[in-house]
Write a protein that holds these residues in place. Structure first.
Motif, PDB file in Angstrom:
ATOM      1  N   ILE A 114       1.058  -1.108   0.166  1.00  0.00           N
ATOM      2  CA  ILE A 114       0.484  -0.218   0.062  1.00  0.00           C
ATOM      3  C   ILE A 114       0.944   1.442   0.049  1.00  0.00           C
ATOM      4  O   ILE A 114       1.865   1.581   0.758  1.00  0.00           O
ATOM      5  N   VAL A 115       0.639   2.006  -0.994  1.00  0.00           N
ATOM      6  CA  VAL A 115       0.826   3.605  -0.659  1.00  0.00           C
ATOM      7  C   VAL A 115       0.726   4.623   0.390  1.00  0.00           C
ATOM      8  O   VAL A 115      -0.351   4.856   0.144  1.00  0.00           O
ATOM      9  N   THR A 116       0.930   4.731   1.134  1.00  0.00           N
ATOM     10  CA  THR A 116       1.099   5.972   2.059  1.00  0.00           C
ATOM     11  C   THR A 116       1.165   7.463   1.944  1.00  0.00           C
ATOM     12  O   THR A 116       2.641   6.942   1.751  1.00  0.00           O
ATOM     13  N   VAL A 117       0.677   7.966   2.337  1.00  0.00           N
ATOM     14  CA  VAL A 117       1.014   9.198   2.883  1.00  0.00           C
ATOM     15  C   VAL A 117       1.222   9.848   4.363  1.00  0.00           C
ATOM     16  O   VAL A 117       0.417   9.531   5.238  1.00  0.00           O
ATOM     17  N   SER A 118       2.300  11.170   4.573  1.00  0.00           N
ATOM     18  CA  SER A 118       1.639  11.534   5.916  1.00  0.00           C
ATOM     19  C   SER A 118       0.393  12.561   5.819  1.00  0.00           C
ATOM     20  O   SER A 118       0.835  13.199   5.125  1.00  0.00           O
ATOM     21  N   LYS A 119      -0.550  11.954   6.996  1.00  0.00           N
ATOM     22  CA  LYS A 119      -1.265  12.941   6.877  1.00  0.00           C
ATOM     23  C   LYS A 119      -1.515  14.028   7.734  1.00  0.00           C
ATOM     24  O   LYS A 119      -1.740  15.109   6.569  1.00  0.00           O
ATOM     25  N   LYS A 120      -0.107  14.408   8.661  1.00  0.00           N
ATOM     26  CA  LYS A 120       0.104  15.585   8.689  1.00  0.00           C
ATOM     27  C   LYS A 120       0.244  16.253   7.650  1.00  0.00           C
ATOM     28  O   LYS A 120       0.288  17.669   7.531  1.00  0.00           O
ATOM     29  N   TRP A 121       1.795  15.739   6.978  1.00  0.00           N
ATOM     30  CA  TRP A 121       2.051  16.565   5.650  1.00  0.00           C
ATOM     31  C   TRP A 121       1.175  16.757   3.977  1.00  0.00           C
ATOM     32  O   TRP A 121       0.749  18.588   3.615  1.00  0.00           O
ATOM     33  N   TRP A 122      -0.148  15.876   3.786  1.00  0.00           N
ATOM     34  CA  TRP A 122      -0.808  15.632   3.345  1.00  0.00           C
ATOM     35  C   TRP A 122      -1.697  16.945   3.484  1.00  0.00           C
ATOM     36  O   TRP A 122      -2.642  17.615   2.942  1.00  0.00           O
ATOM     37  N   ASP A 123      -2.075  16.848   4.883  1.00  0.00           N
ATOM     38  CA  ASP A 123      -3.340  18.004   5.015  1.00  0.00           C
ATOM     39  C   ASP A 123      -3.008  19.883   5.075  1.00  0.00           C
ATOM     40  O   ASP A 123      -3.887  21.049   4.845  1.00  0.00           O
ATOM     41  N   GLY A 124      -1.596  19.665   4.573  1.00  0.00           N
ATOM     42  CA  GLY A 124      -0.851  20.835   4.014  1.00  0.00           C
ATOM     43  C   GLY A 124      -1.119  21.044   2.489  1.00  0.00           C
ATOM     44  O   GLY A 124      -0.045  22.325   2.142  1.00  0.00           O
ATOM     45  N   LEU A 125      -1.183  20.399   2.286  1.00  0.00           N
ATOM     46  CA  LEU A 125      -1.100  20.301   0.664  1.00  0.00           C
ATOM     47  C   LEU A 125      -2.394  20.786  -0.023  1.00  0.00           C
ATOM     48  O   LEU A 125      -3.586  21.188   0.696  1.00  0.00           O
ATOM     49  N   SER A 126      -2.828  21.929  -1.122  1.00  0.00           N
ATOM     50  CA  SER A 126      -2.789  22.159  -1.664  1.00  0.00           C
ATOM     51  C   SER A 126      -3.874  20.997  -2.447  1.00  0.00           C
ATOM     52  O   SER A 126      -3.671  20.157  -2.465  1.00  0.00           O
ATOM     53  N   LYS A 127      -5.204  21.375  -3.056  1.00  0.00           N
ATOM     54  CA  LYS A 127      -6.662  20.241  -3.282  1.00  0.00           C
ATOM     55  C   LYS A 127      -5.833  19.816  -4.653  1.00  0.00           C
ATOM     56  O   LYS A 127      -5.412  18.709  -5.451  1.00  0.00           O
ATOM     57  N   ALA A 128      -4.883  20.521  -5.726  1.00  0.00           N
ATOM     58  CA  ALA A 128      -4.240  20.614  -7.186  1.00  0.00           C
ATOM     59  C   ALA A 128      -3.476  19.468  -6.424  1.00  0.00           C
ATOM     60  O   ALA A 128      -2.649  18.592  -6.962  1.00  0.00           O
ATOM     61  N   GLU A 129      -2.115  19.514  -5.325  1.00  0.00           N
ATOM     62  CA  GLU A 129      -1.077  18.389  -4.723  1.00  0.00           C
ATOM     63  C   GLU A 129      -1.652  18.044  -5.027  1.00  0.00           C
ATOM     64  O   GLU A 129      -1.157  16.390  -5.142  1.00  0.00           O
ATOM     65  N   GLN A 130      -3.259  17.543  -3.808  1.00  0.00           N
ATOM     66  CA  GLN A 130      -3.315  15.914  -3.821  1.00  0.00           C
ATOM     67  C   GLN A 130      -3.996  15.553  -4.947  1.00  0.00           C
ATOM     68  O   GLN A 130      -3.866  14.261  -4.695  1.00  0.00           O
ATOM     69  N   ASN A 131      -4.197  16.243  -5.525  1.00  0.00           N
ATOM     70  CA  ASN A 131      -4.772  15.443  -6.554  1.00  0.00           C
ATOM     71  C   ASN A 131      -3.710  14.548  -7.695  1.00  0.00           C
ATOM     72  O   ASN A 131      -3.858  14.061  -8.175  1.00  0.00           O
ATOM     73  N   VAL A 132      -2.549  15.480  -7.919  1.00  0.00           N
ATOM     74  CA  VAL A 132      -1.508  15.386  -8.394  1.00  0.00           C
ATOM     75  C   VAL A 132      -0.857  13.629  -7.990  1.00  0.00           C
ATOM     76  O   VAL A 132      -0.945  13.108  -8.630  1.00  0.00           O
ATOM     77  N   LEU A 133      -0.821  14.221  -6.590  1.00  0.00           N
ATOM     78  CA  LEU A 133      -0.320  12.620  -6.317  1.00  0.00           C
ATOM     79  C   LEU A 133      -1.420  11.641  -6.298  1.00  0.00           C
ATOM     80  O   LEU A 133      -1.240  10.232  -6.166  1.00  0.00           O
ATOM     81  N   MET A 134      -2.190  11.568  -6.366  1.00  0.00           N
ATOM     82  CA  MET A 134      -4.009  10.935  -6.259  1.00  0.00           C
ATOM     83  C   MET A 134      -3.493   9.958  -7.777  1.00  0.00           C
ATOM     84  O   MET A 134      -3.510   8.670  -7.915  1.00  0.00           O
ATOM     85  N   ASP A 135      -3.328  10.781  -8.755  1.00  0.00           N
ATOM     86  CA  ASP A 135      -3.516  10.884  -9.991  1.00  0.00           C
ATOM     87  C   ASP A 135      -1.807   9.803 -10.824  1.00  0.00           C
ATOM     88  O   ASP A 135      -2.261   8.997 -11.310  1.00  0.00           O
ATOM     89  N   ALA A 136      -1.233  10.276  -9.908  1.00  0.00           N
ATOM     90  CA  ALA A 136      -0.025   9.535 -10.448  1.00  0.00           C
ATOM     91  C   ALA A 136       0.312   8.446  -9.268  1.00  0.00           C
ATOM     92  O   ALA A 136       0.884   7.197  -9.622  1.00  0.00           O
ATOM     93  N   ALA A 137      -0.342   8.444  -8.760  1.00  0.00           N
ATOM     94  CA  ALA A 137      -0.688   6.580  -7.589  1.00  0.00           C
ATOM     95  C   ALA A 137      -1.418   5.955  -8.878  1.00  0.00           C
ATOM     96  O   ALA A 137      -0.679   4.929  -8.274  1.00  0.00           O
ATOM     97  N   LYS A 138      -2.113   6.463  -9.180  1.00  0.00           N
ATOM     98  CA  LYS A 138      -3.562   5.413  -9.537  1.00  0.00           C
ATOM     99  C   LYS A 138      -2.311   5.015 -10.763  1.00  0.00           C
ATOM    100  O   LYS A 138      -2.040   3.812 -11.537  1.00  0.00           O
ATOM    101  N   LYS A 139      -1.760   6.043 -11.907  1.00  0.00           N
ATOM    102  CA  LYS A 139      -0.845   5.788 -13.174  1.00  0.00           C
ATOM    103  C   LYS A 139       0.338   4.138 -12.375  1.00  0.00           C
ATOM    104  O   LYS A 139       0.180   3.884 -13.080  1.00  0.00           O
ATOM    105  N   SER A 140       0.935   4.464 -11.218  1.00  0.00           N
ATOM    106  CA  SER A 140       1.872   4.102 -10.495  1.00  0.00           C
ATOM    107  C   SER A 140       1.464   2.527 -10.164  1.00  0.00           C
ATOM    108  O   SER A 140       1.910   1.363 -10.412  1.00  0.00           O
ATOM    109  N   ARG A 141       0.213   2.630  -9.695  1.00  0.00           N
ATOM    110  CA  ARG A 141      -0.180   1.173  -9.704  1.00  0.00           C
ATOM    111  C   ARG A 141      -0.930   1.005 -10.820  1.00  0.00           C
ATOM    112  O   ARG A 141       0.309  -0.966 -10.790  1.00  0.00           O
ATOM    113  N   ASP A 142      -1.003   0.489 -12.213  1.00  0.00           N
ATOM    114  CA  ASP A 142      -1.617   0.428 -13.299  1.00  0.00           C
ATOM    115  C   ASP A 142      -0.066  -0.532 -13.395  1.00  0.00           C
ATOM    116  O   ASP A 142      -0.180  -1.228 -13.723  1.00  0.00           O
TER     117      ASP A 142
END
Ligand code: TK8
Length: 334
Positions: free
Chosen positions: A238-266
């Motif tokens: 499982i790919v995990t992120v620090s919630k402390k750090w995640w909560d300080g990201l912009s929505k756009a940054e969170q979306n980039v990480l989620m998108d890249a995570a899905k690409k990396s998964r496939d």
């Protein structure tokens, strides 16, 4: 009319805002993992890094750090929870101390093939288990494939249940694995993965169990003679992120990480499956003695292992257990 204009202007501004560079701050993401750089884990971390850098115009830089250089799975989990490290990928099995529901994936023979694995992990059950991390200081992005686990040892070929007796076997730091291999008669010892090669080399333990890919990438074939094809459990990462750090990201940054995570998964699942398909021949050519279990002996081991199902159901809760069985029945019927 005036209102219409104002709303229209607002929409244009918002659309522009969505792609504006200030949505991305310069950031360094330390992404730790346990396997060597030249492994399915390392390759997928590098793909993730490329995707994130591309999507943020180079603002967010992902540093993949392998070989457990940032610590074992459980040490990295704590670093993420405390906010000292941003990301990691590791076994779900080592997360049971953080979220007991993760033990669901440790159920022997729960998943029969990769089609079932993808559907279950990417569906409502996988989401529910992943979401249990939120309250514990971690954000679970996606599951990658570690793979079906198989047994290696240095004592003798394991062709029947009784051959497990007396094998000192390294298991992950996880009660289901400990109980499973005790039930099979082995002398099971929990150890972090980062200490495994040395433990095998110095004969502190006789054996271990991991997917073929890891036996190849971690060069366990140098210190293990016998491989038994058991496929006793499908193991996710499982790919995990620090919630402390995640909560300080912009929505756009969170979306980039989620998108890249899905690409990396496939990418990772395909890479792992391609590699696994060749791995057995590779390990044989490197001198490992490989055996399959007879149907009778596989059945005898299976019977012993299903004893631990009741304890998994207790740990994860009867509702989640039932939902999992229902979901699997649906997947199998589809
Ligand atoms: C790598 C581990 C590994 C796991 C294990 O950090 O510990 O045996 O299978 O993949 O997570």
């Amino acid at each position: 009319m005036r209102i219409k204009f104002a709303l229209g202007a607002l929409a244009v501004l918002m659309a522009a805002g969505a792609v504006q560079a200030q949505d991305f701050k310069p950031r360094i993401v330390r992404f730790g993992y346990g396997l060597v750089d030249d492994s399915n884990q390392g390759r997928a971390v590098r793909l993730f890094a490329k995707e994130v850098e591309k999507a943020t115009g180079g603002k967010m830089k992902v540093r993949g750090i392998g070989n457990a250089s940032l610590g074992s799975d459980t040490q990295m989990q704590q670093a993420l929870i405390g906010g000292a490290q941003e990301m990691m990928v590791g076994s779900t099995a080592t997360l049971v101390g953080v979220s007991p529901q993760m033990a669901l994936w440790d159920t022997p023979f729960l998943i029969n093939n990769t089609r079932e694995a993808d559907a279950l992990l990417d569906g409502p059950v996988g989401d529910k288990v992943r979401a249990t991390l939120d309250a514990k200081g971690l954000v679970g992005l996606v599951y990658w494939e570690n793979g079906f686990r198989n047994l290696t040892n240095n004592k003798h070929p394991v062709t029947k249940l009784e051959d497990m007796n007396g094998i000192k076997l390294r298991v992950m730091q996880n009660n289901v694995f400990l109980d499973s291999f005790k039930a099979l008669g082995a002398n099971a010892v929990p150890l972090p993965f980062s200490e495994l090669f040395t433990a095998l080399e110095t004969k502190a333990v006789d054996g271990q169990e991991n997917p073929f890919n890891t036996v190849v990438s971690s060069k366990f074939y140098e210190v293990q003679k016998y491989l038994t094809v058991t496929n006793h459990v499908y193991s996710p990462w499982i790919v995990t992120v620090s919630k402390k750090w995640w909560d300080g990201l912009s929505k756009a940054e969170q979306n980039v990480l989620m998108d890249a995570a899905k690409k990396s998964r496939d990418f990772e699942r395909k890479d792992t499956r391609d590699e696994a398909a060749k791995a057995l021949a590779d390990l044989k050519s490197k001198g490992m003695q490989v055996n399959e279990l007879s149907a009778t002996e596989a059945g005898r081991m299976r019977d012993k292992l299903t004893q631990v199902n009741a304890s998994v159901s207790n740990t994860v809760g009867a509702d989640l257990w039932k939902q999992t069985q229902d979901e699997l029945a649906k997947i199998r019927a589809a």
